[in-house]
Design a protein around this motif. Structure first.
Motif, PDB file in Angstrom:
ATOM      1  N   ASP A 212       0.827  -1.199   0.000  1.00  0.00           N
ATOM      2  CA  ASP A 212       0.000   0.000   0.000  1.00  0.00           C
ATOM      3  C   ASP A 212       0.870   1.261   0.000  1.00  0.00           C
ATOM      4  O   ASP A 212       1.705   1.435   0.895  1.00  0.00           O
ATOM      5  CB  ASP A 212      -0.924  -0.016   1.219  1.00  0.00           C
ATOM      6  CG  ASP A 212      -1.874   1.157   1.233  1.00  0.00           C
ATOM      7  OD1 ASP A 212      -1.518   2.195   1.837  1.00  0.00           O
ATOM      8  OD2 ASP A 212      -2.953   1.053   0.633  1.00  0.00           O
ATOM      9  N   ALA A 213       0.675   2.129  -0.984  1.00  0.00           N
ATOM     10  CA  ALA A 213       1.511   3.324  -1.130  1.00  0.00           C
ATOM     11  C   ALA A 213       1.401   4.244   0.080  1.00  0.00           C
ATOM     12  O   ALA A 213       2.402   4.840   0.510  1.00  0.00           O
ATOM     13  CB  ALA A 213       1.132   4.077  -2.404  1.00  0.00           C
ATOM     14  N   GLU A 214       0.215   4.383   0.656  1.00  0.00           N
ATOM     15  CA  GLU A 214       0.045   5.267   1.809  1.00  0.00           C
ATOM     16  C   GLU A 214       0.791   4.734   3.021  1.00  0.00           C
ATOM     17  O   GLU A 214       1.353   5.506   3.807  1.00  0.00           O
ATOM     18  CB  GLU A 214      -1.440   5.458   2.128  1.00  0.00           C
ATOM     19  CG  GLU A 214      -2.191   6.269   1.085  1.00  0.00           C
ATOM     20  CD  GLU A 214      -1.557   7.640   0.852  1.00  0.00           C
ATOM     21  OE1 GLU A 214      -1.213   8.319   1.838  1.00  0.00           O
ATOM     22  OE2 GLU A 214      -1.381   8.020  -0.332  1.00  0.00           O
ATOM     23  N   ARG A 215       0.789   3.429   3.181  1.00  0.00           N
ATOM     24  CA  ARG A 215       1.550   2.841   4.290  1.00  0.00           C
ATOM     25  C   ARG A 215       3.051   3.060   4.098  1.00  0.00           C
ATOM     26  O   ARG A 215       3.785   3.298   5.056  1.00  0.00           O
ATOM     27  CB  ARG A 215       1.243   1.351   4.407  1.00  0.00           C
ATOM     28  CG  ARG A 215      -0.103   1.050   5.050  1.00  0.00           C
ATOM     29  CD  ARG A 215      -0.322  -0.447   5.205  1.00  0.00           C
ATOM     30  NE  ARG A 215      -1.526  -0.722   5.979  1.00  0.00           N
ATOM     31  CZ  ARG A 215      -1.981  -1.939   6.223  1.00  0.00           C
ATOM     32  NH1 ARG A 215      -1.324  -3.008   5.751  1.00  0.00           N
ATOM     33  NH2 ARG A 215      -3.076  -2.117   6.952  1.00  0.00           N
ATOM     34  N   VAL A 216       3.505   2.946   2.856  1.00  0.00           N
ATOM     35  CA  VAL A 216       4.925   3.199   2.585  1.00  0.00           C
ATOM     36  C   VAL A 216       5.275   4.643   2.942  1.00  0.00           C
ATOM     37  O   VAL A 216       6.316   4.917   3.546  1.00  0.00           O
ATOM     38  CB  VAL A 216       5.269   2.915   1.112  1.00  0.00           C
ATOM     39  CG1 VAL A 216       6.755   3.145   0.863  1.00  0.00           C
ATOM     40  CG2 VAL A 216       4.899   1.491   0.724  1.00  0.00           C
ATOM     41  N   LYS A 217       4.406   5.567   2.583  1.00  0.00           N
ATOM     42  CA  LYS A 217       4.637   6.982   2.898  1.00  0.00           C
ATOM     43  C   LYS A 217       4.742   7.209   4.399  1.00  0.00           C
ATOM     44  O   LYS A 217       5.657   7.899   4.874  1.00  0.00           O
ATOM     45  CB  LYS A 217       3.522   7.841   2.318  1.00  0.00           C
ATOM     46  CG  LYS A 217       3.529   7.975   0.809  1.00  0.00           C
ATOM     47  CD  LYS A 217       2.352   8.832   0.339  1.00  0.00           C
ATOM     48  CE  LYS A 217       2.290   8.925  -1.167  1.00  0.00           C
ATOM     49  NZ  LYS A 217       1.119   9.728  -1.612  1.00  0.00           N
ATOM     50  N   GLU A 250       2.803  -6.275  13.601  1.00  0.00           N
ATOM     51  CA  GLU A 250       4.250  -6.022  13.521  1.00  0.00           C
ATOM     52  C   GLU A 250       4.908  -6.769  12.365  1.00  0.00           C
ATOM     53  O   GLU A 250       5.893  -6.297  11.791  1.00  0.00           O
ATOM     54  CB  GLU A 250       4.928  -6.382  14.839  1.00  0.00           C
ATOM     55  CG  GLU A 250       4.828  -5.291  15.885  1.00  0.00           C
ATOM     56  CD  GLU A 250       5.738  -5.547  17.079  1.00  0.00           C
ATOM     57  OE1 GLU A 250       6.963  -5.701  16.872  1.00  0.00           O
ATOM     58  OE2 GLU A 250       5.213  -5.602  18.190  1.00  0.00           O
ATOM     59  N   ASP A 251       4.381  -7.939  12.024  1.00  0.00           N
ATOM     60  CA  ASP A 251       4.947  -8.690  10.904  1.00  0.00           C
ATOM     61  C   ASP A 251       4.809  -7.911   9.594  1.00  0.00           C
ATOM     62  O   ASP A 251       5.713  -7.936   8.748  1.00  0.00           O
ATOM     63  CB  ASP A 251       4.264 -10.056  10.776  1.00  0.00           C
ATOM     64  CG  ASP A 251       4.679 -11.018  11.875  1.00  0.00           C
ATOM     65  OD1 ASP A 251       5.722 -10.767  12.511  1.00  0.00           O
ATOM     66  OD2 ASP A 251       3.956 -12.008  12.107  1.00  0.00           O
ATOM     67  N   THR A 252       3.674  -7.213   9.447  1.00  0.00           N
ATOM     68  CA  THR A 252       3.472  -6.411   8.245  1.00  0.00           C
ATOM     69  C   THR A 252       4.456  -5.251   8.207  1.00  0.00           C
ATOM     70  O   THR A 252       5.056  -4.956   7.171  1.00  0.00           O
ATOM     71  CB  THR A 252       2.032  -5.872   8.188  1.00  0.00           C
ATOM     72  OG1 THR A 252       1.120  -6.974   8.195  1.00  0.00           O
ATOM     73  CG2 THR A 252       1.811  -5.034   6.940  1.00  0.00           C
ATOM     74  N   VAL A 253       4.637  -4.594   9.362  1.00  0.00           N
ATOM     75  CA  VAL A 253       5.601  -3.491   9.438  1.00  0.00           C
ATOM     76  C   VAL A 253       6.995  -4.003   9.093  1.00  0.00           C
ATOM     77  O   VAL A 253       7.729  -3.374   8.317  1.00  0.00           O
ATOM     78  CB  VAL A 253       5.595  -2.858  10.840  1.00  0.00           C
ATOM     79  CG1 VAL A 253       6.681  -1.790  10.959  1.00  0.00           C
ATOM     80  CG2 VAL A 253       4.237  -2.257  11.154  1.00  0.00           C
TER      81      VAL A 253
END
Length: 424
Positions: A212-217, A250-253
């Protein structure tokens, strides 16, 4: 045609070629891997050249040895689009029985190694390239050599050519080779273009997982605010969840962070663990850094004037730039750069540690007498804790600054060096 700016990695790669059959040059996109390798090669194969790509891929499947013919060292650029070339290079190295045969470069997006049969141990050497240091891009005059500080000179003397406004610009421009040839405003746009490419393409190309681009930002903004800090993934997660309506574990992060590491966008710094006189607990978490400060500036949407108006953020980004340069220099010296912090809160921004056991302690400050004195105090406190019966005394103590008219050695032996004077 733009003139080639010599890189410190030039000599590192040459040295590696003398001892191994092949050298793999890795690093962030746009950092100059291909250009540098072209300068050092006798012949070049561009695997992704549109006119020949289909034929190259076919030959890589049916007769890869044909692609490897040419004057040595032969550069195989974008080798990763045909991973079978790895084993073909290894085979040629074994049977030619000569050093310096191949240089491999590729996209920052890592190759799939599923088709590779052999790791390349003993045949390949790995070289990490980073964006340009200020010395390589021509802003530092290089009057003070880090290598010579390890000899503890009685005196150093140099004039600093860079002022604070110029430092702010250089932090925002970054060490991207092409940007160093461009006019100021256009040069500043390069980091934003790089940031956009990470968000929209590169982070999802790492392993084919759509992110997800927003999460990357939000992750990259959190990283930018935590430059030089030992923050856990839980802190990054909290920052990301502040603007995320969905659940986030946390795994996603961790998967997002690891993706940024794989494409060389972030490069965290390991902790230094010296022998101390007292049993002080040393914090062992890695310290967060971007591979270039301009990425953090772009993530926060800032420019040079913004940094001048916010010295706290400026200090974080300046520290990131200094760490970038120190890493480039340490590579040339056969060393690494580490961070120290213990349970008492004593912290040292950078420790350059060489293979022979010599090391230097460095505090990074924007400048000013008070900040320099604080840095000197910290360095002396840490030096006083080290058990010199079990390890060497520090070769030097240095406060690395953004501003200041001169590089010099204080009466107490501590070096004060503006980044505009330093080189390997």
């Amino acid at each position: 045609m733009k003139a080639y700016k010599k890189r410190i990695a030039d000599e590192v790669i040459k040295k590696k070629l003398k001892g191994k059959g092949a050298v793999l040059v890795e690093g962030a996109k746009w950092c100059g891997k291909t250009t540098t390798s072209e300068e050092l090669s006798g012949s070049v194969l561009y695997m992704s050249k549109p006119d020949n790509m289909k034929q190259n891929l076919m030959l890589a499947e049916i007769n890869p040895s044909l692609l490897l013919e040419g004057e040595t060292p032969r550069l195989i650029d974008e080798w990763q689009i045909a991973p079978k070339l790895w084993d073909a290079v290894r085979y040629e190295v074994d049977h030619r029985n000569e050093e310096g045969q191949f240089i491999l470069t590729g996209s920052a997006v890592p190759a799939s190694m599923n088709e590779v049969q052999h790791t390349g141990t003993g045949r390949f050497a790995w070289v990490r390239m980073r964006p340009m240091s200020l010395f390589e891009s021509g802003e530092s005059n290089g009057s003070v050599r880090l290598s010579e500080l390890f000899q503890s000179p009685e005196q150093i003397a140099a004039i600093n050519p860079i002022n604070l406004k110029q430092i702010a610009f250089l932090v925002c421009r970054g060490g991207w080779p092409r940007a160093t040839f461009l006019e100021d405003e256009i040069a500043l746009e390069q980091a934003y273009d790089y940031y956009d490419a990470i968000i929209n393409q590169d982070i999802s190309r790492v392993d084919g997982v759509k992110r997800d681009a927003e999460r990357v930002k939000t992750l990259m903004r959190s990283y930018a605010r935590n430059q030089g800090a030992q923050v856990p993934n839980t802190t990054l997660k909290a920052d990301m969840m502040a603007n995320d309506a969905d659940t986030l574990d946390e795994d996603t992060v961790l998967s997002y962070v690891n993706a940024l590491k794989k494409i060389f966008v972030v490069e965290d710094m390991p902790a230094w663990n010296p022998n101390l006189r007292s049993k002080t607990a040393i914090r062992t978490s890695d310290t967060r850094y971007f591979t270039d400060p301009s990425i953090g500036v772009a993530a926060l949407g800032l420019g040079p004037d913004d940094l001048i108006g916010d010295l706290d953020t400026f200090g974080l980004m300046f520290e990131c730039m200094c760490i970038r340069d120190l890493r480039v220099f340490a590579d040339a010296l056969g060393g690494g750069v580490y961070h120290y912090r213990d349970k008492s809160g004593l912290e040292c921004d950078a420790v350059v540690h060489l293979r022979n056991g010599s090391y230097g302690l460095i505090e990074i400050k924007l400048g000013g007498d008070q900040a320099i004195e604080h840095g000197v105090k910290t360095l002396k406190q840490l030096a006083g804790k080290i058990d010199t019966d079990k390890m060497k005394s520090p070769a030097f103590l240095m406060v690395l600054t953004a501003v200041g008219d001169y590089a010099y050695r204080r009466e107490d032996g501590v070096y004060v060096v503006p980044i505009g004077c330093l080189r390997d």
